[in-house]
Design a protein around this motif. Structure first.
Motif, PDB file in Angstrom:
ATOM      1  N   GLY A  13      23.287  11.798  20.408  1.00 43.60           N
ATOM      2  CA  GLY A  13      23.253  10.271  19.166  1.00 43.60           C
ATOM      3  C   GLY A  13      23.094   9.098  20.697  1.00 43.60           C
ATOM      4  N   VAL A  14      23.450   9.715  21.755  1.00 41.54           N
ATOM      5  CA  VAL A  14      23.327   8.928  23.140  1.00 41.54           C
ATOM      6  C   VAL A  14      21.469   8.935  22.904  1.00 41.54           C
ATOM      7  N   ILE A  15      21.343  10.076  22.875  1.00 44.94           N
ATOM      8  CA  ILE A  15      19.450  10.448  23.845  1.00 44.94           C
ATOM      9  C   ILE A  15      18.977   9.180  22.087  1.00 44.94           C
ATOM     10  N   THR A  16      19.000   9.393  21.174  1.00 42.86           N
ATOM     11  CA  THR A  16      18.530   8.783  20.371  1.00 42.86           C
ATOM     12  C   THR A  16      18.629   7.065  20.757  1.00 42.86           C
ATOM     13  N   ALA A  17      20.040   6.628  20.543  1.00 47.31           N
ATOM     14  CA  ALA A  17      19.851   5.534  21.351  1.00 47.31           C
ATOM     15  C   ALA A  17      18.985   5.542  22.046  1.00 47.31           C
ATOM     16  N   LEU A  19      16.308   7.372  23.603  1.00 49.61           N
ATOM     17  CA  LEU A  19      14.836   6.905  22.961  1.00 49.61           C
ATOM     18  C   LEU A  19      14.279   6.034  22.336  1.00 49.61           C
ATOM     19  N   PHE A  20      15.102   5.898  21.718  1.00 50.76           N
ATOM     20  CA  PHE A  20      14.307   4.392  20.710  1.00 50.76           C
ATOM     21  C   PHE A  20      14.397   3.192  21.809  1.00 50.76           C
ATOM     22  N   VAL A  21      15.407   2.963  22.928  1.00 54.72           N
ATOM     23  CA  VAL A  21      14.977   1.765  23.791  1.00 54.72           C
ATOM     24  C   VAL A  21      13.983   1.595  24.378  1.00 54.72           C
ATOM     25  N   LEU A  22      13.977   2.812  24.738  1.00 55.80           N
ATOM     26  CA  LEU A  22      12.822   3.263  25.971  1.00 55.80           C
ATOM     27  C   LEU A  22      11.463   3.707  25.002  1.00 55.80           C
ATOM     28  N   MET A  23      11.249   3.601  23.995  1.00 57.35           N
ATOM     29  CA  MET A  23      10.019   3.576  22.721  1.00 57.35           C
ATOM     30  C   MET A  23       9.761   2.534  22.892  1.00 57.35           C
ATOM     31  N   SER A  24      11.455   0.970  22.964  1.00 57.12           N
ATOM     32  CA  SER A  24      10.719  -0.183  22.234  1.00 57.12           C
ATOM     33  C   SER A  24      10.009  -0.787  23.229  1.00 57.12           C
ATOM     34  N   PHE A  25      10.308  -0.078  24.654  1.00 61.45           N
ATOM     35  CA  PHE A  25      10.075  -1.642  25.856  1.00 61.45           C
ATOM     36  C   PHE A  25       8.551  -0.612  26.118  1.00 61.45           C
ATOM     37  N   SER A  26       8.612   0.695  25.577  1.00 64.85           N
ATOM     38  CA  SER A  26       6.977   0.988  26.699  1.00 64.85           C
ATOM     39  C   SER A  26       5.861   1.361  25.734  1.00 64.85           C
ATOM     40  N   ILE A  27       5.861   1.454  24.407  1.00 57.99           N
ATOM     41  CA  ILE A  27       5.059   1.679  23.559  1.00 57.99           C
ATOM     42  C   ILE A  27       4.875  -0.276  22.887  1.00 57.99           C
ATOM     43  N   PRO A  28       3.719  -0.790  22.615  1.00 57.43           N
ATOM     44  CA  PRO A  28       3.305  -1.513  22.113  1.00 57.43           C
ATOM     45  C   PRO A  28       3.422  -1.340  20.703  1.00 57.43           C
ATOM     46  N   GLY A  29       3.894  -2.118  20.392  1.00 59.52           N
ATOM     47  CA  GLY A  29       4.353  -2.104  18.618  1.00 59.52           C
ATOM     48  C   GLY A  29       5.256  -2.160  17.959  1.00 59.52           C
ATOM     49  N   PHE A  30       6.012  -1.462  18.838  1.00 59.13           N
ATOM     50  CA  PHE A  30       7.468   0.507  17.833  1.00 59.13           C
ATOM     51  C   PHE A  30       8.017  -0.666  17.734  1.00 59.13           C
ATOM     52  N   PHE A  31       8.509  -1.343  17.988  1.00 58.00           N
ATOM     53  CA  PHE A  31       9.458  -2.325  18.027  1.00 58.00           C
ATOM     54  C   PHE A  31       9.274  -3.393  16.683  1.00 58.00           C
ATOM     55  N   SER A  32       7.665  -3.541  15.973  1.00 56.82           N
ATOM     56  CA  SER A  32       7.278  -4.296  15.458  1.00 56.82           C
ATOM     57  C   SER A  32       8.263  -4.007  13.832  1.00 56.82           C
ATOM     58  N   SER A  33       8.350  -5.118  12.924  1.00 58.22           N
ATOM     59  CA  SER A  33       9.064  -5.091  11.913  1.00 58.22           C
ATOM     60  C   SER A  33       8.072  -3.874  10.663  1.00 58.22           C
ATOM     61  N   ASN A  34       6.693  -4.028  11.141  1.00 58.70           N
ATOM     62  CA  ASN A  34       6.542  -3.241  10.231  1.00 58.70           C
ATOM     63  C   ASN A  34       6.479  -2.017  10.755  1.00 58.70           C
ATOM     64  N   ASN A  35       6.454  -1.388  11.809  1.00 61.51           N
ATOM     65  CA  ASN A  35       6.363  -0.118  12.696  1.00 61.51           C
ATOM     66  C   ASN A  35       8.114   0.205  11.941  1.00 61.51           C
ATOM     67  N   LEU A  36       8.845  -0.422  12.487  1.00 59.13           N
ATOM     68  CA  LEU A  36      10.352  -0.088  12.498  1.00 59.13           C
ATOM     69  C   LEU A  36      10.463   0.463  10.977  1.00 59.13           C
ATOM     70  N   THR A  37       9.509   0.019   9.516  1.00 51.56           N
ATOM     71  CA  THR A  37       9.703  -0.251   7.906  1.00 51.56           C
ATOM     72  C   THR A  37       9.670   1.216   7.435  1.00 51.56           C
ATOM     73  N   TYR A 267      20.453  13.051  13.042  1.00 48.58           N
ATOM     74  CA  TYR A 267      19.968  12.345  15.007  1.00 48.58           C
ATOM     75  C   TYR A 267      18.359  12.949  14.930  1.00 48.58           C
ATOM     76  N   ALA A 268      18.315  14.680  15.015  1.00 40.83           N
ATOM     77  CA  ALA A 268      17.394  14.971  14.799  1.00 40.83           C
ATOM     78  C   ALA A 268      16.538  14.313  14.460  1.00 40.83           C
ATOM     79  N   VAL A 269      16.469  14.293  12.987  1.00 46.34           N
ATOM     80  CA  VAL A 269      15.499  13.716  12.088  1.00 46.34           C
ATOM     81  C   VAL A 269      14.876  11.954  12.852  1.00 46.34           C
ATOM     82  N   VAL A 270      15.927  11.444  12.890  1.00 45.30           N
ATOM     83  CA  VAL A 270      16.078  10.443  13.401  1.00 45.30           C
ATOM     84  C   VAL A 270      14.620  10.282  14.708  1.00 45.30           C
TER      85      VAL A 270
END
Length: 324
Positions: A13-17, A19-37, A267-270
Motif C-alpha cells: 500500500g505504501v509502495i502504491t501511494a 508510486l502514484f506521487v512519483l508518477m504524478s510529479f515526473s510524468i507529464p499528463g499522468f495526474f490529468s483528469s483524462n488519464n485518471l479517468t 494494490y498490485a492491480v493498481v
C-alpha cells in the motif's frame, strides 16, 4: 521486546501511494483528469480477472483458462444479443456459459483429481476452439446503448460504473474469504489439503466452489469488456492471463497456496495499471511494457522463494537455540 512487523499488504500500500506521487510529479499528463479517468475505466476488467486468479492460487491451483472463460461468455452474450434476445436474457445466458466453464474445471480438478495446470490448459484450448467455431475468427459487435453504459457509463456523472462494480466484487470476495466457513476452508485446502480432509472438510466441494466463483468473476469482467469495447472476439482479455498471475503474486498471494488477501491483489492491480499508463504516456512500446511485467513476475517469484527458504532455515534453528 516485540519486533514491529509490517504486513506485505501494508508495505504494498505504501509502495502504491509512493508510486502514484512519483508518477504524478515526473510524468507529464499522468495526474490529468483524462488519464485518471482512463485508468479507472481500464482497471476493473483486469482487477476482476486478477481476483479470480488469486482465489484459485490460494488453493494451490491455477486457472489458465480464465481469460477464455471470459471470452466465451462475452461471445455468447454478443451472439444472443445480435440474434434478437433481450439484453438481460443474453447476459443471463452468458453468465450460465461462464459458470459452465468453471463447472468443467471444478469437476475434473475436484472430483477426478487431475492437476489444475493440466486441466485448465486443456480447457483453455477447448474454449478457444469453441469461440473460433462460433465466430470463425471474426468479432461480434453492435450492442445496445443501454448495455454500453455498463463499461462506459458514469454514476452521478463522476465515477465510472465499472469501477463501482469492481469495488463491490472486491468487497464481496474479501468477505467471503475472511468471514465465511467456505473462505476459511479455501485457505486450509491451500495450506494442507490432507490435514483439511481429515478435519472433516469436503475438499472437493470447496474446490468446486472456488472454480465456479472464479468463472463468475471472469464473466463479470467479460460483461464490462464487451460493453466497453462494443465487441466480442476470441482474444478478449487474453493479455490479462499472465498479468493476473503476476498481480496475485505481487499482491502477496503464495504461489504454493494457503495465503492471499484481496487488498494485496487490489494494490498490485493498481500498481500494474499505473505502470502501464505511465509508460504509455512516456511513449514506451507496448511490447516493452509486457517484457517489464514478465520481469516483475519472475523477480517477485524469486524473492518469495528465497524468503520462504530463509524462513524455513530460521525455523529449523529455533529448537537448537532454545535448548542451548
Amino acid at each position: 521486546m516485540k519486533r514491529l512487523s509490517i504486513s506485505k499488504e501494508n508495505t504494498l500500500g505504501v509502495i502504491t501511494a509512493g508510486l502514484f506521487v512519483l508518477m504524478s510529479f515526473s510524468i507529464p499528463g499522468f495526474f490529468s483528469s483524462n488519464n485518471l479517468t482512463n485508468m479507472m475505466f481500464q482497471l476493473p476488467e483486469f482487477g476482476l480477472i486478477a481476483l479470480a486468479m488469486m482465489v484459485v492460487i490460494v488453493t494451490g491451483g491455477i486457472d489458465l483458462s480464465i481469460t477464455y472463460t471470459a471470452a466465451l461468455s462475452g461471445v455468447t452474450i454478443a451472439l444472443m444479443a445480435s440474434s434478437g434476445y433481450p439484453m438481460l436474457g443474453a447476459i443471463l445466458i452468458g453468465v450460465l456459459v461462464g459458470l459452465s466453464c468453471g463447472l468443467i474445471n471444478g469437476v475434473i480438478i475436484s472430483k477426478i483429481g487431475v492437476s489444475p495446470i493440466l486441466v485448465t490448459l486443456g480447457t483453455m484450448v477447448l474454449f478457444e476452439g469453441l469461440i473460433l467455431s462460433i465466430t470463425k475468427g471474426n468479432s461480434i459487435s453492435g450492442f445496445s446503448e443501454g448495455y454500453s453504459l455498463i463499461g462506459n457509463g458514469y454514476y452521478m456523472g463522476i465515477v465510472p460504473l465499472s469501477i463501482i462494480i469492481f469495488v463491490l466484487f472486491a468487497i464481496i470476495t474479501a468477505i467471503l474469504l475472511s468471514k465465511t466457513k467456505w473462505g476459511r476452508s479455501v485457505y486450509m485446502v491451500g495450506s494442507n489439503p490432507i490435514a483439511t480432509l481429515f478435519s472433516g472438510i469436503n475438499n472437493s466441494k470447496v474446490l468446486m466452489r472456488v472454480y465456479l466463483y472464479a468463472a463468475l468473476l471472469a464473466t463479470i469482467a467479460s460483461i464490462i469488456m464487451t460493453s466497453r469495447y462494443n465487441t466480442a472476439k476470441v482474444d478478449l482479455g487474453s493479455s490479462y492471463l499472465l498479468q493476473s498471475v503476476a498481480a496475485a503474486v505481487l499482491g502477496g498471494t503464495e504461489i504454493q497456496g494457503g495465503y492471499g488477501k484481496v487488498i494485496g491483489t487490489v494494490y498490485a492491480v493498481v500498481i500494474f495499471q499505473m505502470l502501464s499508463s505511465g509508460l504509455n504516456l512516456m511513449g514506451v512500446p507496448r511490447s516493452i511494457v509486457t517484457v517489464m511485467m514478465g520481469v516483475i513476475l519472475i523477480t517477485v517469484l524469486v524473492i518469495n522463494f528465497v524468503k520462504t527458504k530463509l524462513d524455513e532455515k530460521s525455523q529449523k534453528k529455533l529448537p537448537s537455540n532454545s535448548v542451548a
